[in-house]
Design a protein around this motif. Structure first.
Motif, PDB file in Angstrom:
ATOM      1  N   LYS A 153      12.443  26.926  83.696  1.00  0.00           N
ATOM      2  CA  LYS A 153      11.444  27.708  84.428  1.00  0.00           C
ATOM      3  C   LYS A 153      10.838  28.819  83.573  1.00  0.00           C
ATOM      4  CE  LYS A 153      12.063  25.428  88.272  1.00  0.00           C
ATOM      5  NZ  LYS A 153      11.011  24.520  88.805  1.00  0.00           N
ATOM      6  N   LEU A 154      11.295  28.929  82.336  1.00  0.00           N
ATOM      7  CA  LEU A 154      10.704  29.890  81.401  1.00  0.00           C
ATOM      8  C   LEU A 154       9.520  29.239  80.701  1.00  0.00           C
ATOM      9  CD1 LEU A 154      13.977  31.308  79.781  1.00  0.00           C
ATOM     10  CD2 LEU A 154      12.543  32.425  81.506  1.00  0.00           C
ATOM     11  N   TRP A 155       8.436  30.027  80.487  1.00  0.00           N
ATOM     12  CA  TRP A 155       7.216  29.485  79.894  1.00  0.00           C
ATOM     13  C   TRP A 155       6.867  30.231  78.615  1.00  0.00           C
ATOM     14  CZ3 TRP A 155       6.441  25.083  82.037  1.00  0.00           C
ATOM     15  CH2 TRP A 155       6.776  24.898  83.369  1.00  0.00           C
ATOM     16  N   PRO A 156       6.220  29.575  77.663  1.00  0.00           N
ATOM     17  CA  PRO A 156       5.851  30.220  76.393  1.00  0.00           C
ATOM     18  C   PRO A 156       5.079  31.514  76.582  1.00  0.00           C
ATOM     19  CG  PRO A 156       5.536  27.851  76.227  1.00  0.00           C
ATOM     20  CD  PRO A 156       5.869  28.137  77.664  1.00  0.00           C
ATOM     21  N   SER A 157       4.256  31.606  77.624  1.00  0.00           N
ATOM     22  CA  SER A 157       3.462  32.816  77.826  1.00  0.00           C
ATOM     23  C   SER A 157       4.334  34.053  78.033  1.00  0.00           C
ATOM     24  CB  SER A 157       2.541  32.626  79.039  1.00  0.00           C
ATOM     25  OG  SER A 157       3.291  32.379  80.208  1.00  0.00           O
ATOM     26  N   GLN A 158       5.534  33.855  78.522  1.00  0.00           N
ATOM     27  CA  GLN A 158       6.425  34.982  78.743  1.00  0.00           C
ATOM     28  C   GLN A 158       6.983  35.550  77.443  1.00  0.00           C
ATOM     29  OE1 GLN A 158       8.402  32.381  82.043  1.00  0.00           O
ATOM     30  NE2 GLN A 158       9.151  34.460  82.356  1.00  0.00           N
ATOM     31  N   PHE A 159       6.798  34.818  76.354  1.00  0.00           N
ATOM     32  CA  PHE A 159       7.309  35.251  75.058  1.00  0.00           C
ATOM     33  C   PHE A 159       6.189  35.676  74.122  1.00  0.00           C
ATOM     34  CE2 PHE A 159      10.492  32.648  76.982  1.00  0.00           C
ATOM     35  CZ  PHE A 159      11.713  33.144  76.560  1.00  0.00           C
ATOM     36  N   ALA A 160       4.993  35.872  74.639  1.00  0.00           N
ATOM     37  CA  ALA A 160       3.832  36.182  73.803  1.00  0.00           C
ATOM     38  C   ALA A 160       4.004  37.491  73.038  1.00  0.00           C
ATOM     39  CB  ALA A 160       2.567  36.243  74.666  1.00  0.00           C
ATOM     40  N   ALA A 161       4.713  38.447  73.608  1.00  0.00           N
ATOM     41  CA  ALA A 161       4.871  39.753  72.964  1.00  0.00           C
ATOM     42  C   ALA A 161       6.048  39.805  72.009  1.00  0.00           C
ATOM     43  CB  ALA A 161       5.039  40.832  74.029  1.00  0.00           C
ATOM     44  N   CYS A 162       6.804  38.704  71.922  1.00  0.00           N
ATOM     45  CA  CYS A 162       7.997  38.710  71.071  1.00  0.00           C
ATOM     46  C   CYS A 162       7.602  38.708  69.598  1.00  0.00           C
ATOM     47  CB  CYS A 162       8.862  37.492  71.366  1.00  0.00           C
ATOM     48  SG  CYS A 162       9.684  37.567  72.974  1.00  0.00           S
ATOM     49  N   ASN A 163       8.208  39.609  68.866  1.00  0.00           N
ATOM     50  CA  ASN A 163       7.966  39.642  67.422  1.00  0.00           C
ATOM     51  C   ASN A 163       9.255  39.418  66.640  1.00  0.00           C
ATOM     52  OD1 ASN A 163       9.383  41.986  67.734  1.00  0.00           O
ATOM     53  ND2 ASN A 163       7.649  43.361  67.385  1.00  0.00           N
TER      54      ASN A 163
END
Length: 436
Positions: free
Chosen positions: A413-423
């Motif tokens: 249920k996790l989506w790539p958009s939720q990780f957009a801010a990850c550096n």
């Protein structure tokens, strides 16, 4: 010598014909089986046979009277609960009836079970499985089972040596008693050191010895009591709940390597005291290794011990794993056949790239029969350390079962958009958003 062989062949032929004739006999229940109960069951062979339960009896002689007044029958299964004060099975117990599967259970473990030398005469050439539960076997005469050539399975459970000093327990079984025995299942047997001593089971391939703590140290027990294992070609072995240490496990595997090196397919050491994976390099045919409910040391945990093996199943649930080291799950690619790695119910909080990516890729490469990793009941931190899986390798999610965040949200249920801010350094996620 030739005449002896011809005579033996004729005798066995008569026995087999008799077995076939009795199978064809129609199965009929009647009220005469009271106080036992009787019903007709259809066996796996498609033949109707009787199943008899004698649970509410005051003494064993009542059951003998039942078989004396009923017609001879082919009994598929016979169950009897033996009263506390009546543990003696008299001679010619079943009269002329035969029994294929027999289960004797004592009401209390204070009941001494004894067998007359001729108590099972009518079932000698038919009994296939025998189960004794919750009885005191200190005085049982195992010679009663001499020449039971068709007995394939023996189970002894919840039995303790009472009132007799260690070394005087009425074991072991001897070579000529169960020559056709394939399955030996011993569970919850305490003070059992002489159970296996000097015994020989020429046909035994499946051994279960669970929850049988020794009054001596496990190492000494392994040195002296399991010599009978050396020459058998075992296929399935379970030794769960016996308080074995890492040293015990190594000695045990060394014992099995003498005769079972090429035959052992499944081995279980669940609920012992292991802190590391045992060395299974001597067993090229081993496909299933079950080590659940041990207490593995995270620092020493590595699948490198499995290099060269052809394991298909490795279960490590409830092993107190928390921080698996980088590359600890990497195994030899040339022999990799692992289809299931079970890490359920551990204390894992991270699903790191350096730990899981390599093994997941190997599992995915076997596209005809891909593998999976089970991680149910682990509360993972769903922060930026998961971006490698959710964003860059989402196709590997199909090889991960039961993965959930600490708040219960499934990885799927996790989506790539939720990780957009990850550096790669923040360790934080944006607030969850809907799938674009």
């Amino acid at each position: 010598m030739k005449s002896d062989i011809i005579w033996l062949t004729l005798v066995m032929g008569v026995i087999l014909i008799a077995r076939m004739d009795l199978v064809a006999t129609g199965a009929v229940c009647s009220d005469d089986y009271w106080p036992c109960t009787c019903k007709v069951v259809n066996t796996s062979a498609g033949v109707n046979r009787l199943q008899i339960h004698c649970d509410q009896i005051r003494y064993v002689g009542i059951v003998k009277a039942v078989f004396e007044r009923t017609p001879s029958a082919d009994v598929h299964s016979f169950y009897m609960t033996i009263p506390e004060t009546s543990g003696s099975i008299p001679e010619y117990f079943f009269k002329r009836s035969i029994v294929r599967n027999m289960h004797l259970s004592c009401q209390t473990d204070r009941t001494y079970l004894s067998l007359d030398m001729y108590s099972l005469t009518s079932v000698r050439n038919f009994l296939e499985s025998f189960h004794i539960d919750n009885c005191d076997l200190s005085y049982i005469n195992w010679e009663t089972f001499d020449n039971f050539h068709f007995l394939k399975s023996l189970t002894i459970s919840r039995t303790i040596n009472k009132g007799i000093l260690p070394g005087h327990f009425n074991f072991p079984f001897h070579f000529n008693i169960f020559p056709g025995l394939i399955n030996l299942n011993v569970t919850h047997l305490y003070n059992f050191e002489n159970f296996f001593s000097d015994a020989k089971y020429p046909s035994l391939v499946n051994l279960v010895m669970n929850y049988c703590p020794s009054v001596y140290s496990s190492v000494e027990y392994l040195k002296t009591s399991l010599d009978f294992l050396r020459n058998n070609g075992f296929e399935i072995v379970e030794m769960n709940g016996n308080q074995f240490s890492d040293v015990d496990a190594e000695k045990l595997l060394n014992q099995f390597s003498y005769g079972s090196k090429e035959t052992l397919r499944s081995f279980s050491l669940r609920e012992n005291r292991l802190t590391r994976l045992p060395n299974i390099g001597n067993f090229p045919a081993l496909a299933h290794l079950r080590l659940d409910n041990n207490n593995f040391t995270n620092e020493n945990f590595s699948l490198a011990q499995l290099n060269g093996s052809r394991l298909q199943t490795l279960t490590l649930s409830s092993c107190n794993l928390k921080n698996i080291k980088p590359h600890a799950l990497e195994v030899d690619s040339d022999h990799f056949q692992l289809k299931l790695l079970d890490l359920d119910n551990n204390n894992l909080t991270k699903f790191k790239y350096s730990v899981f990516k390599s093994i997941l890729r190997k599992m995915a490469d076997h596209w005809e029969d891909p593998g999976v990793i089970h991680v149910h009941r682990n509360a993972f931190d769903c922060d930026c350390h998961l971006a490698w899986l959710i964003v860059d390798n989402r196709h590997l999610l199909r090889h991960v079962r039961g993965a959930r965040c600490s708040d219960g949200l499934a990885f799927t249920k996790l989506w790539p958009s939720q990780f957009a801010a990850c550096n790669g350094t923040s360790g934080q996620l944006k607030p969850r958003s809907k799938h674009p």
